[in-house]
Structure formats: structure tokens, C-alpha cells
Design a protein around this motif. Structure first.
Motif, PDB file in Angstrom:
ATOM      1  N   ASP A 175      44.073  35.586  20.916  1.00 46.70           N
ATOM      2  CA  ASP A 175      42.719  36.040  21.234  1.00 46.70           C
ATOM      3  C   ASP A 175      41.831  34.813  21.357  1.00 46.70           C
ATOM      4  OD1 ASP A 175      43.073  38.928  21.142  1.00 46.70           O
ATOM      5  OD2 ASP A 175      43.402  38.658  18.991  1.00 46.70           O
ATOM      6  N   PHE A 176      41.027  34.760  22.405  1.00 44.16           N
ATOM      7  CA  PHE A 176      40.139  33.612  22.559  1.00 44.16           C
ATOM      8  C   PHE A 176      38.830  34.037  23.220  1.00 44.16           C
ATOM      9  CE2 PHE A 176      42.439  33.655  26.551  1.00 44.16           C
ATOM     10  CZ  PHE A 176      41.523  33.243  27.513  1.00 44.16           C
ATOM     11  N   THR A 177      37.845  33.178  23.087  1.00 49.60           N
ATOM     12  CA  THR A 177      36.515  33.415  23.648  1.00 49.60           C
ATOM     13  C   THR A 177      36.205  32.343  24.680  1.00 49.60           C
ATOM     14  OG1 THR A 177      35.754  34.398  21.570  1.00 49.60           O
ATOM     15  CG2 THR A 177      34.063  33.672  23.117  1.00 49.60           C
ATOM     16  N   PHE A 178      35.703  32.761  25.808  1.00 55.15           N
ATOM     17  CA  PHE A 178      35.294  31.836  26.862  1.00 55.15           C
ATOM     18  C   PHE A 178      33.787  31.938  27.054  1.00 55.15           C
ATOM     19  CE2 PHE A 178      33.950  31.291  31.250  1.00 55.15           C
ATOM     20  CZ  PHE A 178      34.384  30.008  31.525  1.00 55.15           C
ATOM     21  N   VAL A 199      34.501  41.195  36.328  1.00 54.47           N
ATOM     22  CA  VAL A 199      35.184  39.947  35.983  1.00 54.47           C
ATOM     23  C   VAL A 199      36.667  40.100  36.297  1.00 54.47           C
ATOM     24  CG1 VAL A 199      35.766  38.308  34.170  1.00 54.47           C
ATOM     25  CG2 VAL A 199      33.529  39.432  34.147  1.00 54.47           C
ATOM     26  N   ALA A 200      37.219  39.114  36.999  1.00 55.36           N
ATOM     27  CA  ALA A 200      38.658  39.065  37.265  1.00 55.36           C
ATOM     28  C   ALA A 200      39.183  37.706  36.833  1.00 55.36           C
ATOM     29  CB  ALA A 200      38.954  39.305  38.747  1.00 55.36           C
ATOM     30  N   GLY A 201      40.239  37.705  36.057  1.00 51.44           N
ATOM     31  CA  GLY A 201      40.830  36.453  35.584  1.00 51.44           C
ATOM     32  C   GLY A 201      42.155  36.188  36.261  1.00 51.44           C
ATOM     33  N   LEU A 260      46.237  38.486  31.113  1.00 53.85           N
ATOM     34  CA  LEU A 260      44.950  38.419  30.452  1.00 53.85           C
ATOM     35  C   LEU A 260      44.345  39.816  30.379  1.00 53.85           C
ATOM     36  CD1 LEU A 260      43.375  35.286  32.209  1.00 53.85           C
ATOM     37  CD2 LEU A 260      44.512  35.362  29.987  1.00 53.85           C
ATOM     38  N   GLN A 261      43.816  40.165  29.209  1.00 50.30           N
ATOM     39  CA  GLN A 261      43.189  41.475  29.009  1.00 50.30           C
ATOM     40  C   GLN A 261      41.820  41.259  28.361  1.00 50.30           C
ATOM     41  OE1 GLN A 261      44.754  44.870  29.419  1.00 50.30           O
ATOM     42  NE2 GLN A 261      42.586  45.370  29.320  1.00 50.30           N
ATOM     43  N   LEU A 262      40.772  41.786  29.007  1.00 52.50           N
ATOM     44  CA  LEU A 262      39.430  41.687  28.430  1.00 52.50           C
ATOM     45  C   LEU A 262      39.328  42.566  27.182  1.00 52.50           C
ATOM     46  CD1 LEU A 262      36.966  41.760  31.464  1.00 52.50           C
ATOM     47  CD2 LEU A 262      37.168  39.938  29.780  1.00 52.50           C
ATOM     48  N   THR A 263      38.733  42.016  26.140  1.00 57.08           N
ATOM     49  CA  THR A 263      38.418  42.810  24.957  1.00 57.08           C
ATOM     50  C   THR A 263      36.915  42.936  24.755  1.00 57.08           C
ATOM     51  OG1 THR A 263      38.555  40.843  23.527  1.00 57.08           O
ATOM     52  CG2 THR A 263      40.566  42.104  23.842  1.00 57.08           C
ATOM     53  N   GLY A 264      36.133  42.246  25.591  1.00 59.63           N
ATOM     54  CA  GLY A 264      34.682  42.353  25.531  1.00 59.63           C
ATOM     55  C   GLY A 264      34.042  41.367  26.489  1.00 59.63           C
ATOM     56  N   ALA A 265      32.769  41.584  26.795  1.00 60.50           N
ATOM     57  CA  ALA A 265      32.050  40.684  27.693  1.00 60.50           C
ATOM     58  C   ALA A 265      30.561  40.784  27.416  1.00 60.50           C
ATOM     59  CB  ALA A 265      32.336  41.017  29.159  1.00 60.50           C
ATOM     60  N   TYR A 283      35.494  37.793  26.024  1.00 60.65           N
ATOM     61  CA  TYR A 283      36.438  37.886  24.909  1.00 60.65           C
ATOM     62  C   TYR A 283      37.751  38.414  25.479  1.00 60.65           C
ATOM     63  CZ  TYR A 283      31.976  37.635  22.486  1.00 60.65           C
ATOM     64  OH  TYR A 283      30.728  37.251  22.073  1.00 60.65           O
ATOM     65  N   LEU A 284      38.841  37.681  25.218  1.00 61.50           N
ATOM     66  CA  LEU A 284      40.093  37.992  25.885  1.00 61.50           C
ATOM     67  C   LEU A 284      41.283  37.962  24.946  1.00 61.50           C
ATOM     68  CD1 LEU A 284      38.531  35.684  28.105  1.00 61.50           C
ATOM     69  CD2 LEU A 284      39.931  37.211  29.504  1.00 61.50           C
ATOM     70  N   HIS A 285      42.319  38.681  25.379  1.00 61.10           N
ATOM     71  CA  HIS A 285      43.626  38.627  24.729  1.00 61.10           C
ATOM     72  C   HIS A 285      44.624  38.135  25.766  1.00 61.10           C
ATOM     73  CE1 HIS A 285      46.904  39.744  21.990  1.00 61.10           C
ATOM     74  NE2 HIS A 285      47.532  40.212  23.063  1.00 61.10           N
ATOM     75  N   ALA A 286      45.313  37.055  25.447  1.00 68.96           N
ATOM     76  CA  ALA A 286      46.311  36.490  26.359  1.00 68.96           C
ATOM     77  C   ALA A 286      47.701  36.749  25.793  1.00 68.96           C
ATOM     78  CB  ALA A 286      46.092  34.991  26.547  1.00 68.96           C
ATOM     79  N   ALA A 287      48.606  37.196  26.657  1.00 67.50           N
ATOM     80  CA  ALA A 287      50.011  37.384  26.281  1.00 67.50           C
ATOM     81  C   ALA A 287      50.865  36.612  27.272  1.00 67.50           C
ATOM     82  CB  ALA A 287      50.390  38.863  26.287  1.00 67.50           C
ATOM     83  N   ALA A 288      51.752  35.768  26.763  1.00 69.65           N
ATOM     84  CA  ALA A 288      52.600  34.927  27.616  1.00 69.65           C
ATOM     85  C   ALA A 288      54.064  35.193  27.303  1.00 69.65           C
ATOM     86  CB  ALA A 288      52.276  33.449  27.399  1.00 69.65           C
ATOM     87  N   LEU A 289      54.845  35.424  28.345  1.00 69.48           N
ATOM     88  CA  LEU A 289      56.288  35.581  28.220  1.00 69.48           C
ATOM     89  C   LEU A 289      56.946  34.298  28.694  1.00 69.48           C
ATOM     90  CD1 LEU A 289      56.715  39.180  29.712  1.00 69.48           C
ATOM     91  CD2 LEU A 289      56.174  38.533  27.362  1.00 69.48           C
ATOM     92  N   LEU A 290      57.687  33.634  27.818  1.00 68.91           N
ATOM     93  CA  LEU A 290      58.343  32.375  28.151  1.00 68.91           C
ATOM     94  C   LEU A 290      59.839  32.611  28.318  1.00 68.91           C
ATOM     95  CD1 LEU A 290      56.656  29.775  25.761  1.00 68.91           C
ATOM     96  CD2 LEU A 290      55.855  30.677  27.926  1.00 68.91           C
TER      97      LEU A 290
END
Length: 512
Positions: A175-178, A199-201, A260-265, A283-290
Motif C-alpha cells: 500500500d502506498f500514497t502518491f 484517474v488511470a494508472g 494497481l488498485q485505487l483505495t482512495g483519492a 491511495y493505492l494498493h500494488a500487487a506484483a507477480l514475479l
């Protein structure tokens, strides 16, 4: 005697459950006292914010809110006003729908959103949501690669093969904030109030260094705002971002797929800049598949020319093909509006779910894109128009692979006014993840009767025959209790590739 085998183990993730849940939410909302009465609803926008995603004993649960923005014409006044409110929602799977899963990825999108006025002070909103859930479980793959023995007297012959495989080794979440500022161009009016925003990421670059995943991308922010003079205006801009995500263990060289999934703005006019700067906090949630590629050595078969040897084998499933790719389709459509438009205020293009159909190696991806336009007619009244269009693309993939695809419109649609209405142009990007599994057999345990030599009484010392179409030199050597080097030497050959199917071969029995 039990033979000691050299074993290789590696951990990975695999999809343990995939579900698509649909639900409908409704709400009646009172217009606050500080807002004027509603004369006519122009349009409704909705943003989904996911707040939680949980797994409990195989049951998946997600919750969040739909942030609804209603644009309307006020009674007795000119211009456009806005009404904002939140619709909470939750979705859950059946019990044990995600058995043994330890990680849950979720995406929720509004498939349908409509608001109508019940009276000038109350509205009714109907929303249909689609939630896509994927659960992942940990798996341990164990393979036997070799026989751990240095006793040449056992006369063990072994067949090994190297398989190239791709494994989902890490799932990272953060979870991170931009925070950033969007400057309105000099040719545009300043902003007094934000009416609605989108908003589109897009992640444009990923790189793994050691245990770190570095990702870069762009947020595209589209605004509809009211100027200090009361005019309805639009603007858009791009804000670059970067993030670092930590992985457990080494992930060097892994390829990454990031969602990327928005959790707030929070998007507001910066009051100290005369409406020329827009403050953006996301406010976002990032999920990465490696995914990491590796070569795996398998011990597929073995025998002894001197002693009886038996073994047990087990089936294996390895990822033999994995590819992530993008395909872009440029779309040009006309929204027929039936009136003469003075200007375009805003445009949006939102793709829905992607369907996958295939015929052999040809794969067709299809999605329905909802196009919406907000515009002013000759009298300055704000109106909305919408249309759904089918967009498809084709690509070639192996027949047995599993295909998962999503569609995005990461760039702002462009539009021009014409005789027939509003011509809208935008790209649709299909992002595809394709994978297939291959079945192999690997030795699991092996025993050799080292106290009792093979009884080869009556076995011929020399055989003359051709190699069958479905046979290999390994098959011949094992059948006649000899070795591949012995067959090659007896026939004056350097390698197996030199053996034609019609050639008579001398097959000597190997002496213990």
C-alpha cells in the motif's frame, strides 16, 4: 539396496481458485442543504475503492466503497453542480472456494451505474459491480536429478533430460500514497471547484535488482471543473511515479506483472495558486507477480547392466510456456447526439471484461467499451451521450495454453465535433498472460539388488536390427542390456543423431 537420489526442490505459487462475483447495490440519497435543488441529472460517475481483501479458511471476502459523483443542472440556476456520496459494498465467495490459498488478489469494477431523481431533493442510484478474485497457494516441487553413487561396479545407466520452466516465485503487495500537483495549461481558465475526476494508472517499466522490484509509471488525471466565472471546463495531465517493492529472497532477473488498485483519492484545487494548480493525492494498493525462468534436470529412467534394478516414478507438471504481452487496437467511433454541439467537456472510454475464444492456435480477445461524452449544446446546456462498442484483437498462441486477459484505456480519449455528432478516438490495450503446463515423469525412488548379479543365461551376445520409428537408442540399449556408447562404438557412429531409422545396427551385449 535403496539408491540415494540427488533431489532438487523449489517453491512457487499456483492459482488455487478463480471466481467472478456480480452484485447489485442501490441507495437513496438526500441532497444536502448546501446544494441547490436538482432540475435535471446530466451524468453519473463512479470510482471503486477497495479497502480490504481477506482469506479465511478458503473463503474470500472483499469490501470497499463506490464513490459516486452525480452531475446535475440546478433548479433556477445556470451551470453544473455536483452531488457526491459513497456506497459501501462487500462481496464474499462460498466457503472453501479458495482451498489452501494464502494470497488473494481482487479487482472490482462498476459494470452499470445510473442515478435518477426521485424529487428535487432525493436521488436513487443503481449500481452493478463485478468482482474478480484469484487465490494463490504455495506449492513445493521436488524432482530427482541424478543418482548419488560413485560405485562404478553397479553399472548404472541413467537417462536425464533438461526442462525449461517458468515459476511464479513471488507475490508482492504494497500500500502506498502518491502526492503530486497538476498544472493547468495557460490557455485554460483557473479552477474554482472540481466537479468530477478520473484517474488511470499505468506501469510503464519494471526491473528486479536483487530482492527489490523497481517500478515506474504514469497516472493520467482527467478533470471536469467549474471556473470562477461559472463556466464548465475540462483538463487532463500525466503525473509520473515510481515505487520500490521488497521481495523475500533473490528475485534478480524475474519478470513482473503489476496491478494497481485505487483505495482512495483526494483531488482539490490549490487555493493559494489562483486555481492554476490542482493538488492530487492517491491511495493505492500494488500487487506484483514475479516469474523466474530456470532449467530443471529430471532423472527420467535408469537401469543396471549388472544387477536387477527397480524404481518408482511420479508424474510432474511444469510450466513449459509463459508469456506476458500487450496488443493495442486503435478505435474510432462516432457518438450521434441529435443536436448541434458547441463544445466537448469530457470524454471517457471504459472497457469491460475480456472474453477469450480460440480456434487452434488463433486466439480472439473481445471486450465491450462504454464510451461517454459530456458536451454543451448551442444554448450552453450540459448534455451527456453514451454508446457501447465491441473491440477485438487476434493473436497466435500455443493451442494448449491458458489465456488470461484484461483491457485498458490508459490514454485520454480524443474527440472532435462533426456533422454526425462527436467523433471519438482512443486506443484499447489488451494485456495478456498466457501459460501452459507440460507433463513429465521423474524417478522418485530406486532399488538395486547388488547382492545378486543378473542372470543373462541364454541372452544373445549380439543382436542385428533396425531402430523403430518410435524407438530411441536408449530404448534399444535398455532392452538388450547394453549401453548407448557400446552401440555407437560397434557401428562406428559418433552420436545418436547419425542413426537413420532404416540402418541395421549391431547391438552388442555389455559384459558385466
Amino acid at each position: 539396496m535403496e539408491l540415494e537420489l540427488k533431489k532438487d526442490r523449489f517453491d512457487a505459487y499456483e492459482a488455487g481458485g478463480e471466481l467472478t462475483l456480480t452484485q447489485e447495490e442501490t441507495a437513496e440519497t438526500i441532497v444536502p442543504d448546501y446544494c441547490p435543488d436538482i432540475a435535471r441529472i446530466i451524468d453519473t460517475e463512479g470510482r471503486v475503492y477497495l479497502h480490504s481483501r481477506e482469506l479465511r479458511d478458503g473463503k474470500a471476502e472483499v469490501s470497499g466503497t463506490v464513490r459516486v459523483t452525480v452531475l446535475y443542472t440546478p433548479d433556477g440556476e445556470s451551470g453544473v453542480r455536483t452531488l457526491e456520496f459513497a456506497m459501501p459494498f462487500s462481496a464474499e465467495s462460498d466457503a472453501k472456494a479458495m482451498p489452501e490459498c494464502v494470497t488473494l488478489l481482487a479487482e472490482t469494477e462498476p459494470e452499470f451505474l445510473e442515478t435518477r431523481a426521485l424529487n428535487p431533493r432525493k436521488v436513487f442510484t443503481h449500481c452493478k459491480l463485478v468482482t474478480r478474485l484469484t487465490g494463490y497457494r504455495r506449492t513445493e516441487t521436488e524432482v530427482c536429478a541424478d543418482v548419488e553413487t560413485e560405485d562404478a561396479g553397479l553399472c548404472i545407466e541413467k537417462r536425464q533430460e533438461t526442462q525449461h520452466t517458468t515459476a511464479l516465485t513471488h507475490i508482492l503487495e504494497k500500500d502506498f500514497t502518491f502526492s503530486g500537483e497538476l498544472d493547468l495549461s495557460p490557455g485554460r481558465d483557473g479552477a474554482a471547484e472540481i466537479l468530477c475526476s478520473r484517474v488511470a494508472g499505468t506501469v510503464t517499466e519494471t526491473k528486479t535488482v536483487g530482492s527489490k522490484l523497481i517500478l515506474k509509471g504514469l497516472f493520467t488525471v482527467s478533470l471536469l471543473y467549474r471556473s470562477p466565472e461559472g463556466a464548465c471546463c475540462s483538463a487532463s495531465g500525466e503525473l509520473p511515479f515510481s515505487q520500490v517493492m521488497e521481495a523475500e529472497g533473490d528475485a534478480e532477473g524475474a519478470s513482473a506483472s503489476v496491478r494497481l488498485q485505487l483505495t482512495g483519492a483526494d483531488i482539490q484545487v490549490d487555493g493559494d495558486q489562483e486555481g492554476r494548480k490542482i493538488s492530487v493525492t492517491l491511495y493505492l494498493h500494488a500487487a506484483a507477480l514475479l516469474r523466474q525462468e530456470r532449467d530443471v534436470t529430471l532423472l527420467c529412467d535408469l537401469y543396471s547392466t549388472a544387477y536387477d534394478l527397480t524404481y518408482d516414478a511420479k508424474p510432474l507438471q511444469l510450466c513449459g510456456f509463459a508469456q506476458t504481452l500487450s496488443r493495442r487496437q486503435n478505435v474510432r467511433e462516432t457518438l450521434e447526439i441529435g443536436v448541434v454541439a458547441e463544445s466537448i467537456l469530457s470524454l471517457s472510454a471504459v472497457p469491460g471484461a475480456v472474453s477469450v475464444s480460440r480456434e487452434g492456435g488463433s486466439v480472439t480477445l473481445r471486450t465491450v467499451v462504454a464510451i461517454r461524452a459530456l458536451y454543451l449544446d448551442e444554448g450552453g446546456a450540459a448534455l451527456a451521450a453514451e454508446r457501447s462498442v465491441d473491440v477485438s484483437c487476434q493473436l497466435e498462441l500455443p493451442e494448449d495454453c491458458r489465456v488470461c486477459a484484461r483491457a485498458f484505456c490508459a490514454e485520454e480519449p480524443q474527440g472532435t465535433l462533426g456533422d454526425r455528432g462527436i467523433e471519438v478516438r482512443f486506443p484499447v490495450e489488451f494485456r495478456v498472460e498466457a501459460a501452459s503446463r507440460k507433463k513429465r515423469v521423474c524417478v522418485a525412488t530406486a532399488k538395486i539388488s547388488s547382492d545378486t548379479p543378473k542372470d543373462l543365461t541364454g541372452a544373445p551376445s549380439l543382436v542385428l536390427r533396425c531402430k523403430g520409428e518410435q524407438e530411441s537408442l536408449w530404448d534399444l540399449a535398455k532392452r538388450y542390456n547394453t549401453t548407448i556408447p557400446a552401440i555407437l562404438s560397434a557401428n562406428g557412429l559418433e552420436s545418436e543423431e547419425e542413426v537413420p531409422a532404416e540402418k541395421l545396427l549391431l547391438i552388442p551385449r555389455k559384459r558385466a
